[in-house]
Design a protein around this motif. Sequence first.
Motif, mmCIF file in Angstrom:
data_model
loop_
_atom_site.group_PDB
_atom_site.id
_atom_site.type_symbol
_atom_site.label_atom_id
_atom_site.label_comp_id
_atom_site.label_asym_id
_atom_site.label_seq_id
_atom_site.Cartn_x
_atom_site.Cartn_y
_atom_site.Cartn_z
ATOM 1 N N THR A 1 0.803 -1.225 0.000
ATOM 2 C CA THR A 1 0.000 0.000 0.000
ATOM 3 C C THR A 1 0.830 1.266 0.000
ATOM 4 N N GLY A 2 2.124 1.146 0.215
ATOM 5 C CA GLY A 2 2.970 2.329 0.334
ATOM 6 C C GLY A 2 3.287 2.610 1.786
ATOM 7 N N ALA A 3 2.276 2.625 2.627
ATOM 8 C CA ALA A 3 2.501 2.854 4.057
ATOM 9 C C ALA A 3 3.035 1.589 4.721
ATOM 10 N N ASN A 4 2.432 0.457 4.390
ATOM 11 C CA ASN A 4 2.855 -0.835 4.939
ATOM 12 C C ASN A 4 2.251 -1.937 4.072
ATOM 13 N N ASP A 5 2.778 -3.136 4.230
ATOM 14 C CA ASP A 5 2.198 -4.280 3.537
ATOM 15 C C ASP A 5 0.927 -4.706 4.266
ATOM 16 N N VAL A 6 0.035 -5.371 3.543
ATOM 17 C CA VAL A 6 -1.249 -5.780 4.105
ATOM 18 C C VAL A 6 -1.478 -7.256 3.806
ATOM 19 N N LEU A 7 -1.902 -7.997 4.826
ATOM 20 C CA LEU A 7 -2.312 -9.386 4.661
ATOM 21 C C LEU A 7 -3.729 -9.398 4.112
ATOM 22 N N VAL A 8 -3.970 -10.152 3.065
ATOM 23 C CA VAL A 8 -5.318 -10.353 2.541
ATOM 24 C C VAL A 8 -5.752 -11.727 3.031
ATOM 25 N N LEU A 9 -6.720 -11.737 3.939
ATOM 26 C CA LEU A 9 -7.156 -12.982 4.570
ATOM 27 C C LEU A 9 -8.461 -13.478 3.971
ATOM 28 N N GLN A 10 -8.526 -14.784 3.775
ATOM 29 C CA GLN A 10 -9.764 -15.423 3.329
ATOM 30 C C GLN A 10 -10.233 -16.320 4.462
ATOM 31 N N GLY A 11 -11.459 -16.131 4.875
ATOM 32 C CA GLY A 11 -12.046 -16.931 5.949
ATOM 33 C C GLY A 11 -13.543 -16.871 5.812
ATOM 34 N N ASP A 12 -14.239 -16.588 6.924
ATOM 35 C CA ASP A 12 -15.685 -16.438 6.833
ATOM 36 C C ASP A 12 -16.034 -15.227 5.965
ATOM 37 N N ARG A 13 -15.067 -14.303 5.830
ATOM 38 C CA ARG A 13 -15.149 -13.178 4.901
ATOM 39 C C ARG A 13 -13.727 -12.698 4.647
ATOM 40 N N GLU A 14 -13.541 -11.883 3.653
ATOM 41 C CA GLU A 14 -12.212 -11.361 3.384
ATOM 42 C C GLU A 14 -11.877 -10.247 4.364
ATOM 43 N N ARG A 15 -10.660 -10.278 4.886
ATOM 44 C CA ARG A 15 -10.182 -9.234 5.787
ATOM 45 C C ARG A 15 -8.853 -8.710 5.283
ATOM 46 N N LEU A 16 -8.603 -7.435 5.524
ATOM 47 C CA LEU A 16 -7.326 -6.814 5.219
ATOM 48 C C LEU A 16 -6.699 -6.403 6.543
ATOM 49 N N VAL A 17 -5.543 -6.979 6.853
ATOM 50 C CA VAL A 17 -4.872 -6.721 8.126
ATOM 51 C C VAL A 17 -3.488 -6.155 7.837
ATOM 52 N N PRO A 18 -3.204 -4.951 8.322
ATOM 53 C CA PRO A 18 -1.876 -4.374 8.103
ATOM 54 C C PRO A 18 -0.789 -5.277 8.703
ATOM 55 N N PHE A 19 0.253 -5.509 7.929
ATOM 56 C CA PHE A 19 1.357 -6.348 8.396
ATOM 57 C C PHE A 19 2.430 -5.444 9.002
ATOM 58 N N VAL A 20 2.180 -5.044 10.258
ATOM 59 C CA VAL A 20 3.088 -4.164 10.981
ATOM 60 C C VAL A 20 3.561 -4.937 12.216
ATOM 61 N N VAL A 21 4.739 -5.542 12.080
ATOM 62 C CA VAL A 21 5.285 -6.375 13.153
ATOM 63 C C VAL A 21 5.580 -5.503 14.369
ATOM 64 N N GLY A 22 5.118 -5.983 15.535
ATOM 65 C CA GLY A 22 5.354 -5.259 16.788
ATOM 66 C C GLY A 22 4.226 -4.327 17.165
ATOM 67 N N GLU A 23 3.385 -3.970 16.205
ATOM 68 C CA GLU A 23 2.227 -3.117 16.507
ATOM 69 C C GLU A 23 0.933 -3.902 16.338
ATOM 70 N N ILE A 24 0.733 -4.467 15.165
ATOM 71 C CA ILE A 24 -0.472 -5.259 14.897
ATOM 72 C C ILE A 24 -0.138 -6.741 14.876
ATOM 73 N N ILE A 25 0.999 -7.089 14.322
ATOM 74 C CA ILE A 25 1.424 -8.484 14.247
ATOM 75 C C ILE A 25 2.284 -8.796 15.465
ATOM 76 N N ASP A 26 1.775 -9.674 16.327
ATOM 77 C CA ASP A 26 2.496 -10.047 17.543
ATOM 78 C C ASP A 26 3.515 -11.147 17.290
ATOM 79 N N GLU A 27 3.144 -12.107 16.436
ATOM 80 C CA GLU A 27 4.006 -13.274 16.248
ATOM 81 C C GLU A 27 3.795 -13.862 14.859
ATOM 82 N N VAL A 28 4.887 -14.262 14.251
ATOM 83 C CA VAL A 28 4.847 -15.021 13.003
ATOM 84 C C VAL A 28 5.605 -16.311 13.271
#
Length: 162
Positions: free
Chosen positions: A120-147
Motif C-alpha cells: 500500500t505504500g505505508a505498509n504491507d497488508v495481509l489479505v485474509l480469506q475466511g468467513d469473509r475477506e479481511r485486510l490486516v496491516p502487516f506491521v510487526v510489533g504493533e499489529i502483528i504479535d508473532e509469526v
Amino acid sequence: MSGLFGVKGWIKVYSYTRPAANLIEYEDWLIGRQDAWRPFRVIDAREQGKTLIAQIAPGDESPLADRDAAAALIDFEIAVERDQLPEPEPGEYYWFDLVGLDVVNRDGTELGRVKAMMETGANDVLVLQGDRERLVPFVVGEIIDEVDLKAGRIVADWDPEF
C-alpha cells in the motif's frame, strides 16, 4: 514477462523485487505458470527506463533468437529457486512464506488464512480469506504479535469484527 524489447529476442520484465533491479542479479530464472516451470539462464539484463529488459536462454540452449520466440513467454511469471534468496533478517519475511498461514487474534479467534499480500505504500497488508475477506496491516510489533512459520500461524492484535 510484460512485453518485448527489440527484434532479437529480448524481453521486458516487471519485477516484484525491491528494488526492482535486484531481479537481474540472479543468473538463473524459472519461467512458467502455476506448476509448469522451465529453467532459463540470464545472458544479459539491465534497467531500461522504468523497466527491466533481459536476454534469456532456455536451459543450456542458445538465447531466444527473435521477437516471436520471446512473445511466446509474455504473461508468464518469473521465479527463482528458494536457495538463491538471501535469508531474511530477523522480523522480516518473504511474502510467499506468509501466504497460506493461518491468522488468529490474541484470543485465538480465527481471522482467516493469508490468501495474498498487498503493498500500500505505508505498509504491507495481509489479505485474509475466511468467513469473509479481511485486510490486516502487516506491521510487526504493533499489529502483528508473532509469526511462526513452522507452526503455520500468525498472531495479530486485530478485532474479528473489523
